[in-house]
Design an enzyme around this catalytic site. Structure first.
Site, short mmCIF file in Angstrom:
data_model
loop_
_atom_site.label_atom_id
_atom_site.label_comp_id
_atom_site.label_asym_id
_atom_site.label_seq_id
_atom_site.Cartn_x
_atom_site.Cartn_y
_atom_site.Cartn_z
N TYR A 73 1.33 4.24 -7.15
CA TYR A 73 2.21 3.81 -8.24
C TYR A 73 1.83 4.35 -9.62
CZ TYR A 73 -1.47 0.17 -8.47
OH TYR A 73 -2.67 -0.49 -8.54
N HIS A 85 -6.84 -2.24 -8.11
CA HIS A 85 -6.80 -3.67 -8.45
C HIS A 85 -7.87 -4.42 -7.68
CE1 HIS A 85 -5.23 -7.85 -7.99
NE2 HIS A 85 -5.06 -7.70 -9.28
N ARG A 119 -7.41 -0.35 -16.37
CA ARG A 119 -8.11 -0.48 -15.10
C ARG A 119 -8.23 0.90 -14.47
NH1 ARG A 119 -5.69 -0.85 -10.49
NH2 ARG A 119 -3.80 -1.91 -11.20
#
Length: 384
Positions: free
Chosen positions: A292, A283, A279
């Site tokens: 993160y 998200h 990805r």
């Protein structure tokens, strides 16, 4: 948070693009064709026109995604779940389906819906909040988006069990035999609904292909924190086969999905496909991936871009030239302009209609809630 701080916080992740020796690949990141004894047969009849249409789909879908992202940032959509980086997984698997197969998506399969013939405005309607779904699932055999993580795995399995009970599996008639495909991400693989779906699918030999787009990060945790073994190997514990494919390789994704759908239609039960991809974006637009994951990891994955990979192959093999690529880019510009104009012209749905489709028939609780809402709304008009 700095890249250094993120690196210290996160769990170790697999090296970029390292899908292991079991990963099926037909097209390298550099765009070179590699042979595979089991899967070459599924792509050998693809023509230059077919491959050019694959490329066109990839480009238009990426533009749809970019436009959805921009519209949300400009306040025109409430949310947008990006598919950036996962275009090949979606186009390859979607193009492998037959018209009468049925799709159960998550909430980011805009690419699969596009190749199934859905109006691309449909997903914009949903995330603009002007429809309660955006489309009729029966029109293109493409179910409504599922926001509850992993719930669609049970929906797909139940539908597949019904297909088998109707006798539409293993007849040898290609116009009748039907397969179901269920999309979900690596995060959803940790949900109980997915495990329950695996149990039922295996127990009843349901003709369903579980298609997991492993984008490495779920929402904010690396896949290594969810499983000690590769995701495709989980299927073995439930009694059916699992395969890992290079999810950035549209040829391999198409071939593997076609193979698995054939297995399901012939009555050989369920199968799990792990599309090993990444990805590239957030998200959803409510997420900040810089908190993160490190930017260097994202930069490395850019070299495995599915669109550039197919473009290199087409150019090297003489199947497309610069005039073709330019024409597709120009088409994408027009496509984006139409999407934007269509989105901005959508009328807001009256609030009281949210109860219209909750039940097939009138329901006293729904009617009471609707009446309370209308009274609340009327109180503002009275105040003025």
């Amino acid at each position: 948070m700095s890249d250094k701080a993120v690196a210290e916080r996160q769990e170790p992740t697999p090296s970029v693009g390292d899908g292991g020796p079991d990963m099926i690949q037909l097209l390298t990141p550099e765009g070179q064709r590699v042979s595979h004894p089991d899967y070459d047969k599924y792509v050998e009849n693809l023509t230059a026109d077919d491959l050019r249409s694959f490329y066109r789909d990839l480009v238009l879908i990426r533009r749809l995604d970019a436009e959805g992202y921009a519209l949300q940032r400009q306040g025109e959509l409430g949310l947008w779940p990006s598919l950036l980086g996962q275009e090949a997984a979606q186009v390859g698997s979607g193009r492998a389906l037959r018209p009468h197969d049925f799709v159960f998506p998550t909430y980011r399969e805009h690419g699969v819906g596009f190749v199934r013939g859905m109006d691309p405005q449909s997903s914009l309607q949903l995330f603009r909040g002007v429809s309660q779904g955006g489309w009729d699932p029966k029109e293109n055999n493409f179910h409504l988006y599922t926001i509850v993580i992993g719930a669609q795995a049970l929906h797909a399995t139940g539908y597949a069990m019904g297909v088998k009970m109707d006798g539409n599996v293993g007849t040898g008639d290609p116009e009748r035999d039907t397969a179901v495909i269920c999309y979900f991400g690596d995060g959803a693989s940790s949900q109980g609904d997915v495990s329950e779906a695996f149990v039922y699918a295996a127990s009843f030999d349901a003709p369903v292909v579980f298609f997991c787009q492993n984008n490495q990060w779920a929402i904010s945790e690396p896949v290594t924190k969810q499983t000690r073994i590769p995701l495709f190997q989980r299927a073995r514990g439930f009694g059916f086969p699992g395969l890992r494919v290079d999810g950035n390789d549209i040829l391999a994704t198409y071939a593997v999905t076609k193979h698995c759908l054939d297995m399901a239609r012939s009555g050989n039960g369920p199968v799990l496909v792990e599309a090993y991809t990444y990805r590239m974006g957030a998200h959803t637009t409510a997420d900040d991936p810089t908190k993160y994951r490190i930017s260097a990891e994202v930069e490395q994955w850019k070299f495995r871009d599915p669109i550039l990979r197919l473009k290199s192959y087409l150019a090297h093999e003489g199947m497309a030239d610069e005039s073709f690529f330019k024409a597709v880019d120009e088409e994408a510009d027009g496509f984006a302009a139409e999407l934007r104009a269509g989105c901005l012209s959508l009328e807001t749905m009256p609030g009281h209609t949210m109860w219209d489709h909750a039940y097939a028939e009138d329901h006293p609780v729904m009617e009471a809630e609707r009446a309370a809402f209308l009274a609340y709304q009327a109180s503002f008009e009275e105040a003025n």
